[in-house]
Write a protein that holds these residues in place. Structure first.
Motif, PDB file in Angstrom:
ATOM      1  N   THR A   1       0.834  -1.202   0.000  1.00 36.69           N
ATOM      2  CA  THR A   1       0.000   0.000   0.000  1.00 36.69           C
ATOM      3  C   THR A   1       0.870   1.253   0.000  1.00 36.69           C
ATOM      4  N   VAL A   2       1.916   1.251   0.823  1.00 38.55           N
ATOM      5  CA  VAL A   2       2.830   2.391   0.857  1.00 38.55           C
ATOM      6  C   VAL A   2       3.465   2.570  -0.520  1.00 38.55           C
ATOM      7  N   ARG A   3       3.999   1.510  -1.078  1.00 39.41           N
ATOM      8  CA  ARG A   3       4.646   1.602  -2.398  1.00 39.41           C
ATOM      9  C   ARG A   3       3.673   2.119  -3.448  1.00 39.41           C
ATOM     10  N   ASP A   4       2.440   1.635  -3.417  1.00 38.09           N
ATOM     11  CA  ASP A   4       1.446   2.021  -4.426  1.00 38.09           C
ATOM     12  C   ASP A   4       1.050   3.494  -4.354  1.00 38.09           C
ATOM     13  N   HIS A   5       1.062   4.071  -3.171  1.00 36.48           N
ATOM     14  CA  HIS A   5       0.554   5.428  -2.983  1.00 36.48           C
ATOM     15  C   HIS A   5       1.634   6.472  -2.711  1.00 36.48           C
TER      16      HIS A   5
ATOM     17  N   GLN B   1      -0.973  18.591   7.420  1.00 40.45           N
ATOM     18  CA  GLN B   1      -1.620  17.560   8.224  1.00 40.45           C
ATOM     19  C   GLN B   1      -3.112  17.466   7.899  1.00 40.45           C
ATOM     20  N   GLU B   2      -3.746  18.587   7.738  1.00 38.25           N
ATOM     21  CA  GLU B   2      -5.176  18.594   7.422  1.00 38.25           C
ATOM     22  C   GLU B   2      -5.439  18.026   6.033  1.00 38.25           C
ATOM     23  N   ARG B   3      -4.599  18.390   5.053  1.00 34.45           N
ATOM     24  CA  ARG B   3      -4.787  17.867   3.696  1.00 34.45           C
ATOM     25  C   ARG B   3      -4.602  16.359   3.678  1.00 34.45           C
ATOM     26  N   VAL B   4      -3.573  15.883   4.331  1.00 31.78           N
ATOM     27  CA  VAL B   4      -3.247  14.460   4.298  1.00 31.78           C
ATOM     28  C   VAL B   4      -4.361  13.622   4.926  1.00 31.78           C
ATOM     29  N   THR B   5      -4.982  14.122   5.969  1.00 30.62           N
ATOM     30  CA  THR B   5      -6.034  13.369   6.651  1.00 30.62           C
ATOM     31  C   THR B   5      -7.134  12.926   5.686  1.00 30.62           C
ATOM     32  N   GLY B   6      -7.506  13.784   4.778  1.00 26.37           N
ATOM     33  CA  GLY B   6      -8.573  13.458   3.840  1.00 26.37           C
ATOM     34  C   GLY B   6      -8.109  12.952   2.493  1.00 26.37           C
ATOM     35  N   SER B   7      -6.814  12.773   2.330  1.00 28.93           N
ATOM     36  CA  SER B   7      -6.266  12.384   1.028  1.00 28.93           C
ATOM     37  C   SER B   7      -6.338  10.874   0.799  1.00 28.93           C
ATOM     38  N   GLU B   8      -6.081  10.496  -0.433  1.00 26.73           N
ATOM     39  CA  GLU B   8      -5.999   9.072  -0.790  1.00 26.73           C
ATOM     40  C   GLU B   8      -4.932   8.382   0.069  1.00 26.73           C
ATOM     41  N   TRP B   9      -3.765   9.022   0.210  1.00 18.81           N
ATOM     42  CA  TRP B   9      -2.689   8.490   1.059  1.00 18.81           C
ATOM     43  C   TRP B   9      -3.174   8.310   2.504  1.00 18.81           C
ATOM     44  N   GLY B  10      -3.821   9.332   3.020  1.00 14.05           N
ATOM     45  CA  GLY B  10      -4.292   9.289   4.401  1.00 14.05           C
ATOM     46  C   GLY B  10      -5.251   8.144   4.644  1.00 14.05           C
ATOM     47  N   HIS B  11      -6.168   7.947   3.721  1.00  8.28           N
ATOM     48  CA  HIS B  11      -7.136   6.851   3.871  1.00  8.28           C
ATOM     49  C   HIS B  11      -6.464   5.487   3.703  1.00  8.28           C
ATOM     50  N   ALA B  12      -5.605   5.366   2.707  1.00  6.10           N
ATOM     51  CA  ALA B  12      -4.979   4.072   2.405  1.00  6.10           C
ATOM     52  C   ALA B  12      -4.021   3.619   3.504  1.00  6.10           C
ATOM     53  N   THR B  13      -3.356   4.576   4.152  1.00  5.30           N
ATOM     54  CA  THR B  13      -2.319   4.218   5.134  1.00  5.30           C
ATOM     55  C   THR B  13      -2.758   4.465   6.577  1.00  5.30           C
TER      56      THR B  13
ATOM     57  N   LEU C   1       2.631   9.685  -5.436  1.00  8.76           N
ATOM     58  CA  LEU C   1       1.655  10.779  -5.487  1.00  8.76           C
ATOM     59  C   LEU C   1       1.703  11.595  -4.199  1.00  8.76           C
ATOM     60  N   HIS C   2       1.834  10.919  -3.064  1.00 11.87           N
ATOM     61  CA  HIS C   2       1.924  11.615  -1.780  1.00 11.87           C
ATOM     62  C   HIS C   2       3.155  12.529  -1.748  1.00 11.87           C
ATOM     63  N   LEU C   3       4.288  12.027  -2.213  1.00 14.35           N
ATOM     64  CA  LEU C   3       5.502  12.841  -2.278  1.00 14.35           C
ATOM     65  C   LEU C   3       5.298  14.060  -3.181  1.00 14.35           C
ATOM     66  N   ASP C   4       4.763  13.826  -4.368  1.00 14.46           N
ATOM     67  CA  ASP C   4       4.565  14.910  -5.335  1.00 14.46           C
ATOM     68  C   ASP C   4       3.635  15.996  -4.793  1.00 14.46           C
TER      69      ASP C   4
END
Length: 98
Positions: free
Chosen positions: A26-30, A74-86, A33-36
């Protein structure tokens, strides 16, 4: 990790620790985009997530120009694809500059 932040640079250092190969996948897959997206955020000075010699553990190093930029991240990440997946993956972080 909700604290009232003060002005000045904020840095975070620590590890993202997976318990299973599925979590590591999951980390590798996401991750890219999270870095970018994070590196493009206003106030992001540096953001790196690198695999360690343990394939289930990533080293996380991030620096933000000021507390409000870090809080916005922190607020953006909480609702992001990365945040949900991880969301279920353990984080062992220390934050400096609060």
């Amino acid at each position: 990790m909700k604290k009232r932040l003060v002005s000045g640079e904020v840095s975070l250092s620590g590890q993202l620790v997976c318990l299973t190969q599925d979590q590591a996948g999951t980390v590798r897959d996401h991750l890219q985009l999270h870095l970018d997206l994070t590196r493009a955020e206003p106030g992001c000075l540096s953001f790196n997530v690198t695999r360690t010699s343990n394939p289930l553990v990533w080293q996380v190093e991030e620096r933000f120009e000021h507390a409000s930029a870090w809080e916005a991240h922190q607020e953006r990440v909480t609702g992001s694809e990365w945040g949900h997946a991880t969301a279920g993956i353990e984080r062992r972080y220390s934050v400096i500059g609060l």
